[in-house]
Motif scaffolding. Structure first.
Motif, PDB file in Angstrom:
ATOM      1  N   LYS A 165       0.972  -1.678   0.117  1.00 33.75           N
ATOM      2  CA  LYS A 165       0.169   0.147   0.003  1.00 33.75           C
ATOM      3  C   LYS A 165       0.926   0.868  -0.512  1.00 33.75           C
ATOM      4  O   LYS A 165       0.538   1.868  -0.618  1.00 33.75           O
ATOM      5  N   HIS A 166       2.252   1.248   0.957  1.00 34.73           N
ATOM      6  CA  HIS A 166       2.834   2.322   0.304  1.00 34.73           C
ATOM      7  C   HIS A 166       3.672   2.359  -0.292  1.00 34.73           C
ATOM      8  O   HIS A 166       3.248   3.739  -1.076  1.00 34.73           O
ATOM      9  N   THR A 167       3.506   1.354  -1.436  1.00 30.71           N
ATOM     10  CA  THR A 167       4.506   1.802  -2.343  1.00 30.71           C
ATOM     11  C   THR A 167       3.145   2.994  -3.693  1.00 30.71           C
ATOM     12  O   THR A 167       3.345   3.054  -4.021  1.00 30.71           O
ATOM     13  N   PHE A 168       1.472   1.817  -3.129  1.00 38.12           N
ATOM     14  CA  PHE A 168       0.907   2.115  -4.355  1.00 38.12           C
ATOM     15  C   PHE A 168       0.928   3.875  -4.044  1.00 38.12           C
ATOM     16  O   PHE A 168       1.090   4.436  -4.672  1.00 38.12           O
ATOM     17  N   ASP A 169       0.529   4.211  -3.246  1.00 41.72           N
ATOM     18  CA  ASP A 169       0.682   5.488  -2.481  1.00 41.72           C
ATOM     19  C   ASP A 169       1.719   6.175  -2.540  1.00 41.72           C
ATOM     20  O   ASP A 169       1.393   7.530  -3.480  1.00 41.72           O
ATOM     21  N   GLU A 170       3.034   5.677  -2.378  1.00 40.60           N
ATOM     22  CA  GLU A 170       3.922   6.668  -3.248  1.00 40.60           C
ATOM     23  C   GLU A 170       3.938   7.093  -4.566  1.00 40.60           C
ATOM     24  O   GLU A 170       4.451   7.904  -5.613  1.00 40.60           O
ATOM     25  N   ARG A 171       3.433   5.571  -5.621  1.00 38.07           N
ATOM     26  CA  ARG A 171       3.768   5.922  -6.748  1.00 38.07           C
ATOM     27  C   ARG A 171       2.716   6.941  -7.618  1.00 38.07           C
ATOM     28  O   ARG A 171       2.904   7.942  -8.046  1.00 38.07           O
ATOM     29  N   ASN A 172       0.582   6.452  -6.852  1.00 37.42           N
ATOM     30  CA  ASN A 172       0.216   7.440  -6.796  1.00 37.42           C
ATOM     31  C   ASN A 172       0.524   9.158  -6.933  1.00 37.42           C
ATOM     32  O   ASN A 172       0.028  10.377  -7.412  1.00 37.42           O
ATOM     33  N   ARG A 173       1.033   8.870  -5.894  1.00 40.82           N
ATOM     34  CA  ARG A 173       1.613  10.820  -5.181  1.00 40.82           C
ATOM     35  C   ARG A 173       2.792  11.207  -6.769  1.00 40.82           C
ATOM     36  O   ARG A 173       2.669  12.376  -6.610  1.00 40.82           O
ATOM     37  N   ALA A 174       3.573  10.534  -6.981  1.00 42.84           N
ATOM     38  CA  ALA A 174       4.573  11.300  -7.881  1.00 42.84           C
ATOM     39  C   ALA A 174       3.703  11.444  -9.401  1.00 42.84           C
ATOM     40  O   ALA A 174       3.956  12.127 -10.348  1.00 42.84           O
ATOM     41  N   ILE A 175       2.348  10.604  -9.468  1.00 41.63           N
ATOM     42  CA  ILE A 175       2.629  10.323 -10.927  1.00 41.63           C
ATOM     43  C   ILE A 175       1.357  12.198 -10.206  1.00 41.63           C
ATOM     44  O   ILE A 175       1.323  13.252 -11.304  1.00 41.63           O
ATOM     45  N   GLU A 176       0.734  12.223  -9.652  1.00 41.12           N
ATOM     46  CA  GLU A 176       0.133  13.630  -9.500  1.00 41.12           C
ATOM     47  C   GLU A 176       1.101  15.223 -10.064  1.00 41.12           C
ATOM     48  O   GLU A 176       0.116  15.912  -9.816  1.00 41.12           O
ATOM     49  N   GLN A 177       2.339  14.497  -8.339  1.00 35.98           N
ATOM     50  CA  GLN A 177       2.939  16.025  -8.259  1.00 35.98           C
ATOM     51  C   GLN A 177       3.271  15.884 -10.214  1.00 35.98           C
ATOM     52  O   GLN A 177       3.891  17.329 -10.652  1.00 35.98           O
ATOM     53  N   THR A 178       3.726  15.089 -11.273  1.00 33.44           N
ATOM     54  CA  THR A 178       4.352  15.660 -12.431  1.00 33.44           C
ATOM     55  C   THR A 178       2.911  16.096 -13.617  1.00 33.44           C
ATOM     56  O   THR A 178       2.986  15.367 -14.949  1.00 33.44           O
ATOM     57  N   ALA A 179       1.400  15.251 -13.380  1.00 32.16           N
ATOM     58  CA  ALA A 179       0.158  16.054 -13.789  1.00 32.16           C
ATOM     59  C   ALA A 179       0.088  17.291 -14.453  1.00 32.16           C
ATOM     60  O   ALA A 179       0.674  17.735 -13.919  1.00 32.16           O
TER      61      ALA A 179
END
Length: 237
Positions: free
Chosen positions: A223-237
């Protein structure tokens, strides 16, 4: 920071970069029928039952940045580090330390039986702690290696729960590490001893730390890795 759901409605918070999974004594001498414990007549089935769960946990730890340490109990080829008391106990148990067996001399470093089972072999870069005693900190460099990597939290697994796992846990607690024992990734030859050890860990307001199952750790890491990836995607969107 990751929060893991534990027994007794507790939570164990950790940072994977400062956490170590300690895999204790998953050796042929303890888990193979031809090893010291099998020759001594112990029922190996409770110990072997945790192997698939430990494989899953080990894979998750490697994938998500948790350091992995492996320990092996055993002695010098000349047995100079073997106390007489331990030697006598092994003789009474039926597999004297240093005596020849189907997998080589029982619990002697360098012998086939002393090494890890095939299912849980270390990968390159994972430290191996060869220990002469039950606790992994006694007469080893484990504490120095953990401190050097900045480890503050340890996850304890392996065999047997009431002996080497619990001895290592107590040593780690005395050294100030935050300790989580993974109940379904530890085992004893006698399940009653496993259960009693877990009760002792939780006694006196959790004197020896936290208790959880390996699946709780795996889910929290994923879950932690999934959340970190989603945050990274949101920051680059």
């Amino acid at each position: 920071m990751i929060s893991i759901s534990c027994q007794y409605n507790r939570r164990f918070d950790l940072d994977p970069q400062h956490t170590a999974l300690i895999v204790i004594d998953m050796q042929r001498d303890f888990l193979a029928p031809e090893g010291a414990s099998g020759v001594s007549g112990f029922d190996l089935s409770p110990l072997r039952a945790i192997i698939p769960r430990m494989q899953n946990l080990l894979s998750a730890a490697r994938e998500h940045g948790v350091s992995v340490f492996h320990t092996r109990e055993g002695h010098r080829t000349d047995l100079a580090d073997l106390p007489e008391t331990k030697q006598q106990r092994s003789l009474q148990a039926g597999a004297q330390i240093g005596a020849p067996g189907p997998l080589g001399r029982f619990l002697v470093r360098g012998e086939f039986g002393h090494d890890f089972i095939d299912e849980l072999q270390p990968i390159p870069g994972e430290p191996i702690i060869d220990k002469p005693g039950y606790g992994a900190f006694y007469a080893t460099d484990l504490e120095h290696m953990l401190r050097r990597k900045g480890i503050t939290h340890v996850l304890l697994t392996g065999v047997t729960t009431q002996c080497c796992v619990n001895s290592t846990l107590r040593e780690a607690v005395d050294r100030g590490f935050f300790c989580l024992t993974l109940a379904d990734c530890c085992a004893s030859f006698e399940p009653a001893l496993h259960d009693a050890t877990l009760q002792i860990i939780a006694s006196e307001a959790h004197l020896f730390g936290w208790i959880a199952n390996g699946e709780n750790v795996i889910c929290a890491l994923e879950k932690h890795t999934f959340d970190e990836r989603n945050r990274a995607i949101e920051q680059t969107a």
